[in-house]
Design a protein around this motif. Structure first.
Motif, PDB file in Angstrom:
ATOM      1  N   THR A  61     -48.178 -72.582 -82.383  1.00 40.17           N
ATOM      2  CA  THR A  61     -47.687 -71.248 -82.766  1.00 40.17           C
ATOM      3  C   THR A  61     -48.669 -70.503 -83.647  1.00 40.17           C
ATOM      4  O   THR A  61     -48.762 -69.288 -83.558  1.00 40.17           O
ATOM      5  CB  THR A  61     -46.333 -71.350 -83.494  1.00 40.17           C
ATOM      6  N   LYS A  62     -49.430 -71.213 -84.486  1.00 40.17           N
ATOM      7  CA  LYS A  62     -50.402 -70.546 -85.359  1.00 40.17           C
ATOM      8  C   LYS A  62     -51.734 -70.331 -84.658  1.00 40.17           C
ATOM      9  O   LYS A  62     -52.300 -69.257 -84.697  1.00 40.17           O
ATOM     10  CB  LYS A  62     -50.626 -71.348 -86.639  1.00 40.17           C
ATOM     11  N   GLY A  63     -52.264 -71.386 -84.093  1.00 46.19           N
ATOM     12  CA  GLY A  63     -53.524 -71.285 -83.369  1.00 46.19           C
ATOM     13  C   GLY A  63     -54.765 -71.270 -84.240  1.00 46.19           C
ATOM     14  O   GLY A  63     -55.863 -71.094 -83.745  1.00 46.19           O
ATOM     15  N   VAL A  64     -54.616 -71.434 -85.549  1.00 48.73           N
ATOM     16  CA  VAL A  64     -55.778 -71.422 -86.442  1.00 48.73           C
ATOM     17  C   VAL A  64     -55.670 -72.583 -87.420  1.00 48.73           C
ATOM     18  O   VAL A  64     -54.591 -73.080 -87.700  1.00 48.73           O
ATOM     19  CB  VAL A  64     -55.895 -70.099 -87.237  1.00 48.73           C
ATOM     20  N   PHE A 112     -49.983 -69.995 -78.741  1.00 52.66           N
ATOM     21  CA  PHE A 112     -51.306 -70.045 -78.128  1.00 52.66           C
ATOM     22  C   PHE A 112     -51.304 -71.254 -77.207  1.00 52.66           C
ATOM     23  O   PHE A 112     -50.749 -72.300 -77.546  1.00 52.66           O
ATOM     24  CB  PHE A 112     -52.390 -70.206 -79.193  1.00 52.66           C
ATOM     25  N   ILE A 113     -51.938 -71.128 -76.048  1.00 50.10           N
ATOM     26  CA  ILE A 113     -51.974 -72.223 -75.077  1.00 50.10           C
ATOM     27  C   ILE A 113     -53.425 -72.435 -74.645  1.00 50.10           C
ATOM     28  O   ILE A 113     -54.143 -71.470 -74.381  1.00 50.10           O
ATOM     29  CB  ILE A 113     -51.089 -71.908 -73.852  1.00 50.10           C
ATOM     30  N   GLY A 135     -47.085 -63.648 -76.608  1.00 50.89           N
ATOM     31  CA  GLY A 135     -46.697 -62.387 -75.996  1.00 50.89           C
ATOM     32  C   GLY A 135     -47.366 -62.088 -74.668  1.00 50.89           C
ATOM     33  O   GLY A 135     -47.110 -61.080 -74.044  1.00 50.89           O
ATOM     34  N   GLN A 136     -48.267 -62.948 -74.198  1.00 50.11           N
ATOM     35  CA  GLN A 136     -48.955 -62.707 -72.919  1.00 50.11           C
ATOM     36  C   GLN A 136     -48.125 -63.194 -71.770  1.00 50.11           C
ATOM     37  O   GLN A 136     -47.554 -64.229 -71.779  1.00 50.11           O
ATOM     38  CB  GLN A 136     -50.299 -63.424 -72.868  1.00 50.11           C
TER      39      GLN A 136
END
Length: 136
Positions: A61-64, A112-113, A135-136
């Motif tokens: 969910t964060k991706g960082v 993020f995936i 959101g993509q």
């Protein structure tokens, strides 16, 4: 007029670049390229499989990475993403991997995936790229 020196050419290019600090996060080496189309993603997955790498889908969910729980050297929160199902040891083409990506996106729309390629002999990640943003 004389040709510009290397330093002045680099300085000129740097001065013309506008950086948005909020939306300038990069993921893996391939995120510096233009966004991949679905056919680009499939081509990368096929390359991965043809070179003996095992595809794996992960999401977060964060991706960082952050340093909120410790300032110890080498410690980062968010280094590890959640694996979507198991690594795809039997994958022979990109269609099965992309079907898993689509299912992961449907179940995790705010994540993020990414697809990773693992070498099962050396036990290391050899390549990876982002295939979806929230959101993509």
């Amino acid at each position: 007029t004389p040709a510009p020196t290397f330093r002045s050419a680099v300085a000129q290019a740097y001065c013309e670049e506008v950086v948005d600090p909020e939306n300038n996060v990069k993921y893996e080496a391939m995120s510096f390229l233009n966004s991949f189309t679905r056919s680009d993603m499939e081509a990368q997955v096929n390359y991965m499989i043809q070179n003996g790498l095992i595809p794996c889908v992960e999401f977060d969910t964060k991706g960082v990475t952050t340093r909120e729980h410790s300032r110890m050297p080498g410690y980062y929160d968010g280094r590890y993403w959640t694996m979507w199902k198991l690594p795809m040891f039997g994958a022979t083409d990109a269609s099965s991997v992309m079907a898993e990506v689509d299912e992961c996106k449907a179940n995790n729309p705010d994540s993020f995936i990414r697809i990773l390629g693992f070498d099962n002999i050396k036990q290391v990640q050899c390549m990876g790229f982002l295939v979806g943003r929230p959101g993509q």
